[in-house]
Design a protein around this motif. Structure first.
Motif, PDB file in Angstrom:
ATOM      1  N   LYS A 215       0.827  -1.207   0.000  1.00 61.26           N
ATOM      2  CA  LYS A 215       0.000   0.000   0.000  1.00 61.26           C
ATOM      3  C   LYS A 215       0.861   1.257   0.000  1.00 61.26           C
TER       4      LYS A 215
ATOM      5  N   THR B 193      -5.109   5.638  -3.308  1.00 59.37           N
ATOM      6  CA  THR B 193      -5.953   6.021  -2.185  1.00 59.37           C
ATOM      7  C   THR B 193      -7.429   5.970  -2.565  1.00 59.37           C
TER       8      THR B 193
ATOM      9  N   ASN C 162     -11.351   7.493  -0.799  1.00 68.17           N
ATOM     10  CA  ASN C 162     -12.004   8.316   0.228  1.00 68.17           C
ATOM     11  C   ASN C 162     -11.016   9.250   0.917  1.00 68.17           C
TER      12      ASN C 162
ATOM     13  N   ASN D 299      -6.885   7.457   2.332  1.00 69.03           N
ATOM     14  CA  ASN D 299      -6.817   6.074   2.798  1.00 69.03           C
ATOM     15  C   ASN D 299      -6.161   5.187   1.740  1.00 69.03           C
TER      16      ASN D 299
ATOM     17  N   SER E 182      -5.249   2.101  -0.393  1.00 72.84           N
ATOM     18  CA  SER E 182      -6.234   1.067  -0.711  1.00 72.84           C
ATOM     19  C   SER E 182      -5.696  -0.160  -1.441  1.00 72.84           C
TER      20      SER E 182
ATOM     21  N   ALA F  46     -14.773   0.661   0.949  1.00 72.61           N
ATOM     22  CA  ALA F  46     -13.455   0.682   1.583  1.00 72.61           C
ATOM     23  C   ALA F  46     -12.350   0.402   0.577  1.00 72.61           C
TER      24      ALA F  46
END
Length: 223
Positions: A121, A127, A129, A132, A134, A187
């Protein structure tokens, strides 16, 4: 005079990676690692879904996701408390069945799968949202890795074809279930899920092979 230990029945060795599955799982692991690398290059530093992500999410989840309570329950299994509980349970079952190598694989395979996705990552930098990270999905990697460890435990008693089908089915079901939950909860992008699934397929067979080689080497050294 008989040698030390003569007359004792040889202890049956239960490999972490059944011999009948080594060749094809090795090929699967190599292909999966390639997919992880290619997707990582394609989506490095991206901050929005690609065309494939949008199409897959629309087809699988729909504009108004349903079953979010189920998705939350599945997601909780990949969180630290849920994940540790599941791994400990599998390890205890392996020990009760006198399968120490399977116990080591359940702990090491899932741990390495999660660690590898966490490191990737930061390397890929994709990223969702906001900020974050991902890619790839650690939750999907964990679920797939644990399912693979359990399937390999049972595959020893099956033939090559049945064992292969069991391992493949376990990986598909676990990866699809957790992957759906991650996409439904927004997510992860679908390609993050694919990357996490492939990460587990690459890491677990390699870990199982390493467990067998390490323990076998130690046994030879003690003779």
């Amino acid at each position: 005079m008989r040698g030390r230990g003569a007359g004792r029945p040889a202890r049956q060795v239960h490999p972490a990676l059944p011999p009948a599955l080594r060749t094809w799982l090795g090929l699967v692991a190599g292909l999966a690692a390639l997919v992880v690398a290619v997707l990582g290059v394609c989506y490095a530093d991206h901050h929005r879904p690609g065309a494939a992500d949008a199409w897959i999410r629309s087809a699988v989840v729909g504009p108004q996701p349903r079953g979010l309570s189920v998705a939350l329950d599945l997601d909780a299994m990949g969180e630290p408390t849920g994940a540790v509980t599941l791994v400990v349970a599998v390890v205890l079952v392996c020990l009760l069945l006198r399968r120490p190598r399977a116990a080591v694989l359940a702990a090491a395979g899932t741990g390495l799968a999660v660690v590898s996705t966490s490191l990737l990552k930061h390397v890929v930098g994709r990223t969702i949202n906001g900020a974050n990270l991902s890619y790839p999905s650690g939750h999907t990697a964990f679920a797939t890795a644990l399912a693979l460890a359990v399937a390999l435990l049972a595959a020893e008693w099956l033939g090559a074809l049945a064992g292969s089908l069991l391992v493949l089915t376990a990986a598909l079901v676990a990866g699809a279930a957790m992957g759906w939950a991650q996409v439904a909860l927004d997510a992860h992008y679908p390609t993050d899920v694919l990357g996490g699934w492939c990460a587990a397929l690459a890491v677990v067979p390699a870990t199982a092979w390493l467990v067998d080689r390490t323990i076998d080497f130690g046994r030879r050294e003690r003779r």
